[in-house]
Design an enzyme around this catalytic site. Structure first.
Site, PDB file in Angstrom:
ATOM      1  N   THR A 159       0.804  -1.219   0.000  1.00 23.70           N
ATOM      2  CA  THR A 159       0.000   0.000   0.000  1.00 23.70           C
ATOM      3  C   THR A 159       0.841   1.274   0.000  1.00 23.70           C
ATOM      4  OG1 THR A 159      -1.783  -1.152   1.088  1.00 23.70           O
ATOM      5  CG2 THR A 159      -1.782   1.240   1.328  1.00 23.70           C
ATOM      6  N   ILE A 172      -2.934   5.517  -8.156  1.00 19.15           N
ATOM      7  CA  ILE A 172      -3.884   5.889  -9.217  1.00 19.15           C
ATOM      8  C   ILE A 172      -5.227   5.212  -9.006  1.00 19.15           C
ATOM      9  CG2 ILE A 172      -4.377   5.681 -11.701  1.00 19.15           C
ATOM     10  CD1 ILE A 172      -1.356   5.973 -12.157  1.00 19.15           C
ATOM     11  N   HIS A 188      -7.844   4.056 -11.167  1.00 17.16           N
ATOM     12  CA  HIS A 188      -7.960   3.814 -12.602  1.00 17.16           C
ATOM     13  C   HIS A 188      -9.401   3.955 -13.098  1.00 17.16           C
ATOM     14  CE1 HIS A 188      -3.848   2.323 -13.156  1.00 17.16           C
ATOM     15  NE2 HIS A 188      -3.969   1.801 -11.948  1.00 17.16           N
ATOM     16  N   VAL A 216       0.429 -13.653  11.770  1.00 15.06           N
ATOM     17  CA  VAL A 216      -0.325 -14.900  11.862  1.00 15.06           C
ATOM     18  C   VAL A 216       0.607 -16.066  11.523  1.00 15.06           C
ATOM     19  CG1 VAL A 216      -2.269 -16.213  10.936  1.00 15.06           C
ATOM     20  CG2 VAL A 216      -2.469 -13.741  11.287  1.00 15.06           C
ATOM     21  N   ARG A 235       4.024  -5.997  -6.090  1.00 14.95           N
ATOM     22  CA  ARG A 235       2.637  -6.310  -6.417  1.00 14.95           C
ATOM     23  C   ARG A 235       2.398  -7.800  -6.155  1.00 14.95           C
ATOM     24  NH1 ARG A 235       5.288  -4.216 -10.677  1.00 14.95           N
ATOM     25  NH2 ARG A 235       4.626  -2.321 -11.706  1.00 14.95           N
ATOM     26  N   ILE A 286      -4.576  -9.421  -5.143  1.00 23.00           N
ATOM     27  CA  ILE A 286      -5.093  -8.082  -5.442  1.00 23.00           C
ATOM     28  C   ILE A 286      -3.924  -7.187  -5.848  1.00 23.00           C
ATOM     29  CG2 ILE A 286      -6.515  -6.183  -4.619  1.00 23.00           C
ATOM     30  CD1 ILE A 286      -7.982  -8.861  -4.511  1.00 23.00           C
ATOM     31  N   CYS A 288       8.732  20.490  10.111  1.00 24.53           N
ATOM     32  CA  CYS A 288       9.239  20.096   8.806  1.00 24.53           C
ATOM     33  C   CYS A 288       9.188  21.327   7.912  1.00 24.53           C
ATOM     34  CB  CYS A 288       8.377  18.973   8.219  1.00 24.53           C
ATOM     35  SG  CYS A 288       8.740  18.597   6.498  1.00 24.53           S
ATOM     36  N   CYS A 333      14.190  17.828   1.479  1.00 26.29           N
ATOM     37  CA  CYS A 333      15.405  17.510   2.255  1.00 26.29           C
ATOM     38  C   CYS A 333      15.328  16.110   2.854  1.00 26.29           C
ATOM     39  CB  CYS A 333      15.703  18.567   3.314  1.00 26.29           C
ATOM     40  SG  CYS A 333      14.991  18.292   4.943  1.00 26.29           S
ATOM     41  N   CYS A 371      14.393  17.697   9.965  1.00 24.32           N
ATOM     42  CA  CYS A 371      13.406  17.403  11.014  1.00 24.32           C
ATOM     43  C   CYS A 371      13.690  16.119  11.779  1.00 24.32           C
ATOM     44  CB  CYS A 371      11.983  17.435  10.457  1.00 24.32           C
ATOM     45  SG  CYS A 371      11.628  16.189   9.237  1.00 24.32           S
TER      46      CYS A 371
END
Lengths: 487, 121, 411
Positions: free
Chosen positions: A42, A48, A50, A174, A315, A340, A406, A441, A446
């Site tokens: 993720t 996108i 789609h 798991v 993927r 998926i 930041c 940066c 930060c």
């Protein structure tokens, strides 16, 4: 521990399902093996939404993609996350590619993608996208395509699900699924046993391994790595649409797009890898991506210096080829949501709908809650409150919102503290919730502040603060420690 | 025996070759100008270096205080001095120039604070 | 809307000297806006000595050097705000800043001095392939973590880039008990000052791998190893020369970039060679009354020069306020020719003496620096790591519109 239903995996699929299930009177537990939501595939994709013309008509993918696309605007609005309908172009630069464009349009129409249009006026194309290759011949314009921040989406979905009663357990891996008489009775994790009768497998690239724990072995998952570049926000507006090349049978090709934050993103390529942890970028891969992007947008050649980061994502390519969303007679109570890959992000809300349908078919014991609240307050951004001309006096909950931490992305201490209160417990967790450290940066300035704030808010020693959990400590030692050890 | 030493007196950075017999310098070669000679001799006989570091401080807004010695120290003592320094913990408030250790490691130099740090609650 | 005479963006070496000089010149209401929690900027983390040899004729460390300016700021009663981020500047000199005490601050200045300094190039800019574990830091970040925050970021260190901060950090790591496995430099010569190569690397027998780069980064959680490789003349890694180095930390010291996001928003003209605004001998940018100094203009190697440029900017900003700012009609442009990366200032009037800062592209011995057709300065050696500073007197300037600076072998 006990739950009516356990979702394995806190990625975009697991969190969308969790939120959907939080509408019902059901004790739902989501378990995630990483330190935070959205830390797997993720966090590392193009983001996108789609339009849905790519997938072969009649496949699960094709149906759910188009449906998901229609669901996202409302979900994004409810969750308070940005969704921008930029529209996408598939760009043909050679005569032989024109045919594919026509084929894609026909496919799109069969998939019920609205508004598809072929633009074949070169002048118009170059006017609408001034930086596109002047070899462009025609483009398939899909007005419904858009962009989203996938990790922000997953985090927001998880937060909203949590507020509606879903339990979330992080760093919970798991190890086994416990079966009795063809039915699920629980799961065994690194943190102990959890009793349950229903398990939804949304484990992404590991979904084949989870499935195998139930004896369901009819598919396997191959991790397919994609590499990306993110470029400086000074290039915001450099491209206006999501630009795709003409797809090949294996991939939608290397995309040039802006992100919801205003950066430019280019990628991905597609390479099978052996390890499900192989998130390394490679020299040839990066070259392939940049060169690919330059074919669409040649001016990028002079923008290499504006790259602010590179990354790779995996993927979950299933051996079946399509999404696997199914329940079984044996074992009862197990639902696979596997394989998926793209357009998984787009399809996620529709996948969740389908899962609910499967559950209803299984035992139909789903009763809606009265007090379900679909909306989530997003983190209050100091910089946004300034630009919307609201009077500052009623903006900050505390003065920390005036202290900028930041400097590249203008993130205040108040926002960072809020992110921690909402569950961020690592550097990357803060980054994904606030964008601190995500600018040009890349955390140079930060980092010391984030260590201080995290350690103060979580009451942890600085050496326990990690980049992304496990053993990713950022400052493992204090000065003088090792000198003292020498004597 | 020969030793190579880079002269740092001017930007040219000559790589001098020093011919040694035991402890004695027989000749210094490859220097473009005479200005580097005293430096090279010093580097052979008794090289010294500026010494600076941090020490732990309690009761200040930050946990470490930058310090330096009031003069250079023998090069070979630097790492030993670091170990000695690691044992020191000072308390805020402290002022720039305050002496933290007198006659540090019997080297005839003092360790001084190079920063003002107030005491905080 | 608060009215001020001179607003100074940044309270580091450049900003403080500008503030002091502006006040001394007669600007009453000078305000320094500093984003950090104390004045002094990056010098507060530069605990090594060697500062002030030119300006004070003393050998100080960073905190000591800057403390003298901080003291003067207090003595002169110059106003400053800490933890204050300037978010926007408009060409009519309105500022929007933010801190936790005042909330949003809207200011109207008569003159502005940009002194934001510079930032470090991150890993992405080099696109070093591999994983993204913890343990990769830019040199300045590691320096701050060690010498201000008191953390040692790792025990087995590889440093990419032999610029001064990289070299200085190599020594600091060794002194604090870590092992520096190597310093890796792409070019055939070190990027930092000579003195630092000797005292930071040679003193501790740290290998300096010239004409090498890092081709891979490994480790899932914390950095485990990096791969080095020799490069050819085009800086391409040579296959077969790869070597793995086990390490837990990679320090990047691969270049500094003037931090000009605010300047860009203002629309002032930026020199692509320096990465900073075009300035004239008064350190005025392409916008009237907007000055710039220090590392925001170009990256300096000695703070003494930063201080001096701040003084010029501060003095002239005050003159704008007092209406005594000299505007010359004449404008001679200086441009970088052979073996010159850049020259600052880019514009001069030719009516008064001016110090030129010249950065060469490649090291060279026994050179002649030509400024226009008439003038030649001799130097025994020039290096990219050591800025050449030349004083040009008004009576030496013959050309009227354009001077090209070149560096070539002495004839």
């Amino acid at each position: 521990m006990k739950a009516d239903l356990i979702i394995i995996g806190g990625g975009i699929v697991g969190t969308t399902i969790a939120r959907e299930l939080s509408k019902y009177k059901l004790q739902v537990l989501l378990v995630e093996k990483e330190a935070d939501i959205g830390f797997g595939s993720t966090k590392a994709n193009t983001g996108i939404i789609h339009a849905g013309y790519d997938d072969i008509p009649g496949t699960i993918k094709a149906n759910l993609c188009v449906r998901g696309n229609t669901l996202w605007p409302q979900i994004a609005a409810e969750l308070g996350i940005p969704f921008i309908r930029t529209g996408s172009w598939v760009v043909a630069c050679k005569d032989e590619e024109a045919n594919t464009i026509l084929k894609l349009k026909r496919r799109g129409i069969m998939n019920n993608v609205p508004g598809l249009q072929i633009i074949d006026d070169r002048k118009q194309l170059l006017m609408l996208e001034p930086n596109i290759s002047n070899k462009v011949l025609l483009a398939l314009y899909a007005p419904t395509a858009g962009i989203i921040s996938p990790y922000e989406a997953a985090i927001a979905l998880a937060e909203n699900a949590y507020h509606n009663g879903v339990q979330i357990q992080l760093e919970t891996e798991v190890k086994d699924i416990l079966l009795e008489k063809n039915a699920i009775v629980g799961i065994r994790t690194n943190r102990g046993l959890i009793e349950t009768n229903s398990v939804i497998n949304a484990a992404g690239i590991y979904s084949d391994e989870i499935s195998a724990m139930c004896g369901i072995n009819h598919f396997s998952i191959t991790p397919v790595r994609g590499e990306y570049f993110v470029l400086d926000k000074n290039l915001n507006g450099y491209v206006r649409h999501i630009l795709f090349p003409v797809p090949t049978p294996v991939s939608k090709g290397i995309v040039v797009s802006k992100t919801v934050a205003g950066n430019l993103i280019i990628g991905p390529n597609a390479n099978n890898v052996n390890e499900k942890t192989d998130l390394a970028t490679t020299k040839p891969g990066l070259n392939e991506v940049f060169e690919g992007a330059q074919k669409l947008v040649p001016g990028l050649a002079s923008k290499r210096g504006m790259v602010i980061t590179i990354f790779a994502g995996l993927r979950a390519e299933s051996s079946i080829g399509d999404f696997i969303i199914e329940a079984y007679d044996s074992p009862r109570g197990f639902i696979n949501v596997a394989g998926i890959k793209s357009p998984g992000l787009t399809a996620a809300p529709a996948i969740a709908e389908k899962v609910i349908q499967l559950l209803k078919n299984m035992d139909s014991d789903l009763n809606e809650k009265k007090n379900y609240n679909p909306s989530r307050e997003s983190i209050q951004r100091t910089i946004d409150s300034l630009s919307t001309n609201q009077s500052w006096t009623n903006m900050p909950k505390d003065p920390n919102y005036g202290h900028m931490i930041c400097r590249c992305e203008h993130v205040s201490e108040g926002e960072i503290v809020e992110a921690i209160q909402r569950g961020a417990n690592t550097f990357d967790g803060i980054k994904f919730r606030t964008r601190a450290g995500m600018g040009r940066c890349q955390g140079g300035f930060c980092t010391p502040h984030l260590i201080r704030i995290l350690s103060r808010e979580l009451d942890l020693k600085a050496k326990s603060i990690t980049k992304h959990g496990r053993f990713s400590s950022i400052v493992p030692y204090e000065v003088k420690e090792s000198l003292m050890e020498e004597r | 025996m020969n030793r190579e030493i880079t002269c740092i007196i001017c930007p040219i950075g000559c790589r001098a070759t020093v011919v040694l017999r035991g402890e004695n310098i027989v000749s210094i070669n490859n220097l473009e100008c005479p200005r580097g000679k005293p430096y090279i001799i010093n580097e052979i006989k008794a090289p010294v270096r500026d010494f600076f570091s941090i020490v732990k401080i309690e009761g200040a807004s930050i946990p470490v205080l930058p310090i330096r010695t009031t003069g250079p120290i023998p090069k070979e003592k630097m790492l030993d001095c670091m170990v000695e320094l690691a044992k020191i913990v000072v308390k805020a408030p402290i002022k720039i120039g305050n002496i933290i250790v007198e006659n540090f490691c019997n080297l005839g130099v003092d360790v001084i604070s190079t920063k003002d740090l107030d005491a905080i609650q | 809307m608060q009215n001020i005479d001179v607003a100074i963006i940044g309270g580091g070496a450049a900003g403080l000297s500008a503030a002091i000089e502006a006040k001394k010149t007669g600007a009453e209401n000078v305000l320094v806006l500093e984003r950090g929690e104390e004045l002094g900027g990056i010098l507060q983390q530069c605990i090594h000595t060697g500062f002030g040899l030119h300006y004070f004729k003393e050998n100080l460390n960073g905190p000591e050097y800057i403390s003298r300016f901080i003291k003067t700021v207090h003595e002169l009663g110059i106003d400053y705000k800490l933890n204050t981020m300037v978010l926007q500047i408009s060409p009519n000199k309105k500022l929007l800043a933010m801190n936790s005490v005042d909330g949003p601050l809207r200011l109207q200045a008569k003159a502005i001095v940009l002194a934001m300094g510079c930032r470090e190039k991150p890993r992405g800019a080099l696109a070093i392939p591999g994983t993204r574990p913890a343990g990769i830091f830019t040199a300045g970040t590691a320096q701050r973590l060690m010498d201000v925050e008191g953390y040692l970021v790792g025990k087995k260190i590889v440093i990419l880039g032999s610029g001064d901060i990289g070299l200085i950090m190599a020594r600091r790591f060794v002194m604090e008990g870590a092992k520096v496995e190597a310093v890796v430099e792409l070019m055939p010569y070190p990027g930092g000052l000579h003195r630092n190569v000797v005292q930071c690397l040679e003193d501790f027998q740290i290998p300096l791998l010239l004409q090498h780069t890092i081709t891979n980064i490994q480790g899932r959680d914390r950095l485990k190893r990096v791969t080095t490789a020799k490069v050819d003349k085009r800086f391409t890694p040579i296959p077969g020369t790869e070597k793995n180095i086990e390490c837990d930390t990679l320090i990047l010291s691969v270049g500094l970039i003037p931090e000009n996001e605010l300047s860009r928003g203002l629309g002032i003209l930026i020199d692509t060679k320096t990465g900073g605004p075009f300035v004239d001998e008064h350190m005025e940018t392409s916008e009237r009354g907007l000055f710039a100094c220090g590392n925001v203009v170009h990256v300096h190697d000695l703070v003494d020069h930063v201080t001096w440029s701040g003084e010029v900017a501060g003095k002239n900003a005050a003159r704008v306020v007092l209406d005594t700012f000299p505007r010359y009609k004449e404008r001679i442009s200086l441009s970088a020719g052979r073996n010159v990366q850049y020259v600052v200032p880019q514009f001069i009037s030719g009516k008064k003496p001016v110090n030129l800062s010249i950065r060469v592209k490649r090291p060279a011995r026994r050179v002649e620096i030509n400024i226009g057709n008439e003038l030649a300065f001799h130097k025994p050696v020039v290096r990219p790591s050591e800025m050449v500073v030349l004083t040009l007197r008004e009576n030496q300037i013959m050309e009227k519109t354009k001077l090209t600076v070149i560096v070539r072998k002495r004839r």
